[in-house]
Design a protein around this motif. Sequence first.
Motif, short mmCIF file in Angstrom:
data_model
loop_
_atom_site.label_atom_id
_atom_site.label_comp_id
_atom_site.label_asym_id
_atom_site.label_seq_id
_atom_site.Cartn_x
_atom_site.Cartn_y
_atom_site.Cartn_z
N SER A 259 37.31 29.74 41.04
CA SER A 259 38.26 29.10 40.80
C SER A 259 39.75 29.96 40.37
O SER A 259 40.99 29.89 40.85
CB SER A 259 38.44 27.85 39.57
N ALA A 260 39.20 31.22 39.61
CA ALA A 260 40.13 32.04 39.18
C ALA A 260 40.73 32.88 40.59
O ALA A 260 41.87 33.19 40.56
CB ALA A 260 39.67 33.00 38.25
N TYR B 121 37.52 23.63 41.08
CA TYR B 121 37.46 24.40 42.59
C TYR B 121 37.80 23.62 43.67
O TYR B 121 38.58 23.92 44.39
CB TYR B 121 36.19 25.07 42.47
N SER C 199 50.53 29.21 39.56
CA SER C 199 49.01 28.96 39.24
C SER C 199 48.75 28.24 37.96
O SER C 199 48.10 27.40 37.78
CB SER C 199 48.46 30.48 38.70
N VAL D 186 44.55 32.78 42.15
CA VAL D 186 45.38 34.07 42.22
C VAL D 186 45.59 34.33 43.73
O VAL D 186 46.71 35.17 43.80
CB VAL D 186 44.54 35.21 41.48
#
Length: 455
Positions: free
Chosen positions: A284-285, A86, A298, A289
């Motif tokens: 982080s996801a 992250y 990505s 995105v």
Amino acid sequence: MLTFLAFAMIVSFIVLLSMKKLSVFNALTLVPLVFGVIAVFATGATMSDLFSWIKDGIFYTVDYEGQSTSMGVISPGLTILFSILYFDLMLGVGLFDPVAAFFIKMAKGDPLKVLMFSVMAASVVSFNGDTTTTIIICTSAFINLYRQMGLKLIYLAIVIVAPIGIWNQLPWGGPTIASATAQGIEVNELFATLLPSLLTAQVAVIAITYLLGKKERKRLGWSAEDAKAVSPEQLDQMIAAVRDKDVELKRPKLFAFNLVLTLVAVVLLIQGEIHGSIIFMLASAIALVVNYPKVEESSQRLEDLAADVLPTAVITLGAGVFSGVLTGSGMATALANFIAGIIPTQLSSHMAPIYAVIATPAVCFLPQDAFYFGIASVMKDVMAQFGISATQAAVASMVGQSFRLVSPVIPALYMLCGECKLNFTDFMKEYGKYYGIALLVLYLVVYGVVGALPF
């Protein structure tokens, strides 16, 4: 026999790391494997027992009588995996750039302001927990200004590393994760205990830097008129060192979003109600995105960051082999009993601060993993015999972080000394004189006042 094996295993681990005969991961896994096999024959255990010790160290153990579960390194391992991911993402998108640029603009040639904003910029950038990145960015941003103004470059060096030593102790920093892992406690729990002292240390570092700035004003005979000597072009050149690094990854239009996302993640982490790995995995996801919406972008970011993310996470998991064999074989208990037996009883009530002071040079001169996984993990059991909890033992082992950022085993420091044309020994002396001893005493006092370190 087990006491001898424990000593031999720890010494072998430290020597092989210090001499660079094995990588940290290999030392954490292969050294205990060899000594684990020896312990099997020495104790009459089986090879199946050996692999059970390793499994317990990595995953968890269940105490059915006490109805409790003790987590292995899988918990901090997942936290470090996703937290590094992250904050590397945030560094890439430029989350820390505006603040660092602001500090540079505000200095305007005043030696005092230059030093103050140097330490503030280093403080902000070091929040990502990466020593090398912080040194590269802050040195690039400020070294030309120091040279142009005739400021002492040794002050730049110590002003940069002082806050790194503090904020490396954030939950995603290596020392905190290593200490928590070695003591078998949650990173969140340890960080909550450390936080009051870290905040106090940051105030102390700013105050000391202010005094250094006053000294430079006097030495250079600076006056308010001298502020006009720094041109806008020179300021832009210094800011460019921050702004133009990996410019294709920057997302300045998403600064507000990334800032809010980071603040939410950190607040949730400190609250401790959600496991850190879950927080940073989801964050982080979301960051990927939003900042890199194309699948190709990505995926590429994940591939690019793998080199930063995986090694530390793998090392953390490898530590489970070391701690599992040391504990499961009985070596840790045997060594702890031996050490406790040679400590004079009249010192027993003062063991926490004594351990903190004695451990400081070890934290400085030994590889970090060698200390926390090789020494601190054993001292946990010794401290327990004197009524000191695992968390308190972890806090004591963290006091030495006051001198960690002058460690000769940190490669980035040689880069810093090279850029500033410094002798490494002089760098260590100056840091110790102005920051190291002051922070060591401050940590001991604050931890004692808040009850984190029983005296």
